[in-house]
Design a protein around this motif. Structure first.
Motif, PDB file in Angstrom:
ATOM      1  N   VAL A  39      51.934  36.372  54.766  1.00  0.00           N
ATOM      2  CA  VAL A  39      50.998  35.389  54.212  1.00  0.00           C
ATOM      3  C   VAL A  39      50.261  36.002  53.025  1.00  0.00           C
ATOM      4  O   VAL A  39      49.840  37.155  53.077  1.00  0.00           O
ATOM      5  N   TRP A  40      50.108  35.206  51.962  1.00  0.00           N
ATOM      6  CA  TRP A  40      49.341  35.647  50.806  1.00  0.00           C
ATOM      7  C   TRP A  40      48.731  34.453  50.097  1.00  0.00           C
ATOM      8  O   TRP A  40      49.086  33.314  50.370  1.00  0.00           O
ATOM      9  N   ARG A  41      47.815  34.757  49.210  1.00  0.00           N
ATOM     10  CA  ARG A  41      47.173  33.725  48.393  1.00  0.00           C
ATOM     11  C   ARG A  41      47.550  33.999  46.945  1.00  0.00           C
ATOM     12  O   ARG A  41      47.351  35.105  46.440  1.00  0.00           O
ATOM     13  N   ASP A  42      48.111  32.996  46.284  1.00  0.00           N
ATOM     14  CA  ASP A  42      48.570  33.210  44.909  1.00  0.00           C
ATOM     15  C   ASP A  42      47.412  33.080  43.912  1.00  0.00           C
ATOM     16  O   ASP A  42      46.272  32.792  44.281  1.00  0.00           O
ATOM     17  N   ALA A  43      47.719  33.282  42.638  1.00  0.00           N
ATOM     18  CA  ALA A  43      46.704  33.278  41.582  1.00  0.00           C
ATOM     19  C   ALA A  43      46.030  31.910  41.427  1.00  0.00           C
ATOM     20  O   ALA A  43      44.873  31.832  41.004  1.00  0.00           O
ATOM     21  N   ARG A  44      46.731  30.842  41.777  1.00  0.00           N
ATOM     22  CA  ARG A  44      46.161  29.482  41.673  1.00  0.00           C
ATOM     23  C   ARG A  44      45.251  29.143  42.849  1.00  0.00           C
ATOM     24  O   ARG A  44      44.589  28.116  42.853  1.00  0.00           O
TER      25      ARG A  44
END
Length: 87
Positions: A21-26
């Motif tokens: 799981v990760w959070r992108d730049a947007r």
């Protein structure tokens, strides 16, 4: 970049079991299943990457995906163990 471990509520961490799981730049939350999907699992309708606006939405998507993957594996196992129809 924010550590996802700190950004996710403790109550949701179990939903992300077996996912990267990760959070992108947007600001969208993303997850990929671990281990990688096989071509047969993809053909069955499992998604290679899940995207959601919030961690809660992603938790629901991951839980659904994990359940669907378990069903696929069960069906494959059952098909291999099913005796041939004969009189």
């Amino acid at each position: 970049m924010t550590s996802t471990r700190r950004a996710l509520p403790d109550d949701l961490r179990g939903a992300f079991r077996r996912f990267y799981v990760w959070r992108d730049a947007r600001g969208d939350w993303r997850a990929k299943p671990l281990p990688k999907l096989t071509p047969d699992e993809i053909a069955y309708g499992l998604r290679q990457e899940l995207v959601a606006d919030t961690p809660l939405e992603l938790a629901f998507a991951c839980t659904w995906q994990r359940s669907r993957r378990n069903v696929y594996r069960y069906l494959q196992e059952y098909a291999l163990e099913r005796p041939c129809g004969g009189s």
